[in-house]
Write an enzyme that holds these catalytic residues in place. Sequence first.
Site, PDB file in Angstrom:
ATOM      1  N   ASN A 209       0.800  -1.342  -0.121  1.00  0.00           N
ATOM      2  CA  ASN A 209       0.033   0.088  -0.058  1.00  0.00           C
ATOM      3  C   ASN A 209       0.906   1.206  -0.210  1.00  0.00           C
ATOM      4  O   ASN A 209       2.135   1.013  -0.090  1.00  0.00           O
ATOM      5  CB  ASN A 209      -0.963  -0.041   1.331  1.00  0.00           C
ATOM      6  CG  ASN A 209      -0.053  -0.091   2.627  1.00  0.00           C
ATOM      7  OD1 ASN A 209       0.775   0.705   2.761  1.00  0.00           O
ATOM      8  ND2 ASN A 209      -0.232  -1.179   3.310  1.00  0.00           N
ATOM      9  N   ASP A 275      -4.285  -6.660   5.277  1.00  0.00           N
ATOM     10  CA  ASP A 275      -5.187  -7.700   5.873  1.00  0.00           C
ATOM     11  C   ASP A 275      -5.208  -9.249   5.280  1.00  0.00           C
ATOM     12  O   ASP A 275      -5.558 -10.211   5.887  1.00  0.00           O
ATOM     13  CB  ASP A 275      -6.578  -7.383   5.535  1.00  0.00           C
ATOM     14  CG  ASP A 275      -6.765  -5.919   6.566  1.00  0.00           C
ATOM     15  OD1 ASP A 275      -6.396  -5.908   7.592  1.00  0.00           O
ATOM     16  OD2 ASP A 275      -7.516  -5.114   6.205  1.00  0.00           O
ATOM     17  N   LYS A 285       9.254 -16.185 -10.998  1.00  0.00           N
ATOM     18  CA  LYS A 285       8.277 -15.307 -11.474  1.00  0.00           C
ATOM     19  C   LYS A 285       7.099 -15.958 -12.130  1.00  0.00           C
ATOM     20  O   LYS A 285       7.399 -16.952 -12.922  1.00  0.00           O
ATOM     21  CB  LYS A 285       9.139 -14.242 -12.408  1.00  0.00           C
ATOM     22  CG  LYS A 285       8.327 -13.317 -12.942  1.00  0.00           C
ATOM     23  CD  LYS A 285       8.946 -12.597 -14.037  1.00  0.00           C
ATOM     24  CE  LYS A 285       8.365 -11.642 -14.928  1.00  0.00           C
ATOM     25  NZ  LYS A 285       8.848 -11.495 -16.233  1.00  0.00           N
ATOM     26  N   LYS A 335     -14.088   0.187  15.587  1.00  0.00           N
ATOM     27  CA  LYS A 335     -12.778  -0.408  15.596  1.00  0.00           C
ATOM     28  C   LYS A 335     -12.246  -0.470  16.845  1.00  0.00           C
ATOM     29  O   LYS A 335     -11.491  -1.470  17.275  1.00  0.00           O
ATOM     30  CB  LYS A 335     -11.982   0.343  14.473  1.00  0.00           C
ATOM     31  CG  LYS A 335     -10.824  -0.636  13.959  1.00  0.00           C
ATOM     32  CD  LYS A 335     -10.097   0.012  12.782  1.00  0.00           C
ATOM     33  CE  LYS A 335     -10.835  -0.414  11.463  1.00  0.00           C
ATOM     34  NZ  LYS A 335     -10.120  -0.111  10.324  1.00  0.00           N
ATOM     35  N   LYS A 339     -10.774  -4.046  18.395  1.00  0.00           N
ATOM     36  CA  LYS A 339      -9.310  -4.316  18.760  1.00  0.00           C
ATOM     37  C   LYS A 339      -9.021  -4.321  20.190  1.00  0.00           C
ATOM     38  O   LYS A 339      -8.177  -5.017  20.367  1.00  0.00           O
ATOM     39  CB  LYS A 339      -8.621  -3.193  17.812  1.00  0.00           C
ATOM     40  CG  LYS A 339      -8.884  -3.091  16.280  1.00  0.00           C
ATOM     41  CD  LYS A 339      -7.980  -3.653  15.548  1.00  0.00           C
ATOM     42  CE  LYS A 339      -8.266  -3.686  14.208  1.00  0.00           C
ATOM     43  NZ  LYS A 339      -7.363  -4.466  13.406  1.00  0.00           N
TER      44      LYS A 339
END
Length: 394
Positions: A209, A275, A285, A335, A339
């Site tokens: 990300n 996640d 590859k 959340k 958590k």
Amino acid sequence: MLSGKNILLGICGGIAAYKICFLIRKFKQNGANVQVVATPNALNFVTKLTLQTLSQNEVKVDEFEKIKNFSPEHISFADSSDIFVIAPATANTISKIANGICDNLLTSVACAFTKPMIFAPAMNTNMWKNSAVQKNIQTLKNKGFRFCDPESGFLACGYNGQGRLCDVEKIFNKVVETLKNGSKLKGKKIVVTAGGTREKIDSVRFLSNYSSGKMGIAIADTAYNQGAEVVLISTVKTSKPYKVVNVDSALEMKDAVEKEFSDSNCLIMAAAVADYRAKEIAEQKIKKTDEDEITLTFVKNPDILKEICTKKGLEQIVIGFCAESQNLIENAKEKILAKGCNFLVANDISRKDTGFSSDYNEVLILDKNGNINKLEKTLKTEIAKEILKVLYCD
Ligand code: PMT
């Protein structure tokens, strides 16, 4: 203001050296013990006698003067001082320290110094702009050293531009602030995660990300500057004066967090943890085929934050982050409960001017009791200071 503090003052060979006499006076007036270490060239601009009279201590220049008690001076100064201020810091000395060169007493002390260091550069404007000098300054800033950047104006060399030593009052205030903040988190071990995890797909590809690690690194730097023992677990390679554990994947991050968390006071999970990870990592590859589509199977990664919260001791504080692109408050409220962390720092990652990769952020800090503190858009370094306030005892 500085009573009981030992200030080591490094003076380099630049015309601004004369201004440091006023800085020594100010330190002394405020109760500090001042030990001057000068480079040989500094004494071309200001005399040993002047510095000695003002500081009321013998001025040290030579690395190989008689050793009185078998403790080399560059080590004993580094050990006995609370802070090392180098002013004026010349291009030459800055560049040597950035590269670990120890060719005189001042640079050797700098190399052995583990407590806060402040550089106040002063030089000709073209030297200040020189790309090699700027690169060396950046290297030192990245390592967590503080700078009082030079000001613009008329320079002794006749140029007009940036390079003039900043006001000695500014250097003085920075020293006071650094020493005051430097013990806020003393005795606490703080573990911080930073960066986006990389989940391998094959030998040359990964899923990740846009996290740059800036938020986590800002928190780690600030905690270190406030006296904490810091461990940064990061996917971004970085060199710091505190412990850095480099990891790639969520599984590696989980191992490192578990190892460091048990004897820590606080964990701050600023990393963007994937996640999911590829069910199988291809050894070679993956080759292109004639098919128009390819299917990869991903499996869930462990939730590091959630798992650690089930194991944490009563005294341990866990601060999670929450990255949302919509319904920030509602999702953050859910959340923090899911958590089980003490605090949750929620940010909107759909914005271009904050969040991922930006130097800025705007966050909500939620606590377990439903209180929400909004921090308006500001530098991540400022957000870091606010987040760490939840850990102060007073
Ligand atoms: O790195 P920067 O470019 O500076 O950007 C900063 C940031 C946007 C990455 C940062 O501010 C941020 O929001 N970090 C958390 C990103 C994230 O993973 O958020 P989340 O809402 O998906 O996860 C919630 C919390 O659980 C986070 O503390 C995360 O570290 C943790 N988590 C998530 C998944 C997982 N498998 N394990 C976890 O521990």
